[in-house]
Write an enzyme that holds these catalytic residues in place. Structure first.
Site, short mmCIF file in Angstrom:
data_model
loop_
_atom_site.label_atom_id
_atom_site.label_comp_id
_atom_site.label_asym_id
_atom_site.label_seq_id
_atom_site.Cartn_x
_atom_site.Cartn_y
_atom_site.Cartn_z
N ASN A 70 38.49 37.07 40.37
CA ASN A 70 38.95 35.69 40.41
C ASN A 70 40.46 35.61 40.61
OD1 ASN A 70 36.55 34.28 40.09
ND2 ASN A 70 36.59 34.42 37.87
N HIS A 71 40.90 34.51 41.22
CA HIS A 71 42.32 34.20 41.32
C HIS A 71 42.65 33.14 40.27
CE1 HIS A 71 43.53 36.02 45.35
NE2 HIS A 71 42.26 36.35 45.20
N PRO A 72 43.87 33.14 39.74
CA PRO A 72 44.25 32.15 38.72
C PRO A 72 44.58 30.81 39.37
CG PRO A 72 46.09 33.61 39.17
CD PRO A 72 44.94 34.12 39.99
#
Length: 223
Positions: free
Chosen positions: A82-84
């Site tokens: 996941n990306h923030p």
């Protein structure tokens, strides 16, 4: 066995207790069990693969644990990172800053990713191009259809498909699934599996010879 780098040349198609690796692959900080096979183009990062499980071409595992006797088809991805997205930008320069000569990396993002592992039980079949999102748990004996995106936990011996993945049917009636699961056959040793091979080809024979009856399973659950 623990592997920290890409491992070994291509080997013969016959498998062995040693993992069979078909280069090129990338394997970092991961464990492979006995009789496993990893096909070319696969990437395994901080993951564990149980005995007899095979990963076909271009599979990606990130922070994932796959149990024994797993069947993972080509282009499947378990635990994509996941990306923030709660930051002003989702781009990884904010946590891989050193790559861009902007300062120190932000290890908190990598810890966050590791805290959302994928857990896959034994005897699970994951179809071509399926994606299992971080934090999902898939029960023993489940089947994930080709192209599915699995965002929620999957019950044992349940077939799911679609985007997002939803239950389609049970692989076996609940009573039979419970009897199979109670045998814990995936923990039998290699010699026992070979001796009982014919029973694995006939569900009725397997249940008759090796599975506890429904009453015994129900009593065990009650206890």
């Amino acid at each position: 066995m623990t592997y920290f780098e890409s491992y070994g040349p291509d080997r013969a198609r016959d498998l062995s207790p040693e993992p069979t690796i078909h280069d090129p692959v990338s394997i970092t900080e991961s464990e492979l069990g006995a009789w496993t096979e990893v096909r070319s183009g696969t990437r395994i990062d901080e993951s564990a693969v149980g005995d007899y499980t095979y990963l076909m071409e271009r599979v990606q595992l990130d922070y994932a644990t796959v149990g024994k006797f797993g069947s993972v088809a080509s282009d499947a991805r378990l635990g994509p990172t996941n990306h923030p997205i709660d930051r002003p930008t989702a781009h990884h320069f904010t946590y891989r800053a050193a790559m861009y000569d902007m300062g120190e990396d932000d290890d908190s993002i990598f810890d966050w990713r590791a805290d959302q592992p994928v857990t896959v039980g034994h005897d699970v079949w994951i179809g071509h191009g399926a994606t299992v999102l971080p934090g999902v748990e898939i029960g023993n004996g489940a089947v994930v259809g080709a192209g599915a995106v699995v965002a929620h936990d999957v019950e044992p011996y349940t077939v799911v498909a679609g985007v997002p993945a939803e239950p389609v049917r049970r692989r076996f009636p609940e009573e039979i699934a419970a009897r199979i699961e109670a045998t814990e056959w995936w923990d039998w040793d290699h010699e026992t599996l070979a001796e009982r091979l014919d029973a694995f080809r006939d569900i009725d024979r397997f249940l008759d010879e090796y599975a506890p009856d429904a009453a015994a399973v129900a009593q065990t659950d009650a206890d």
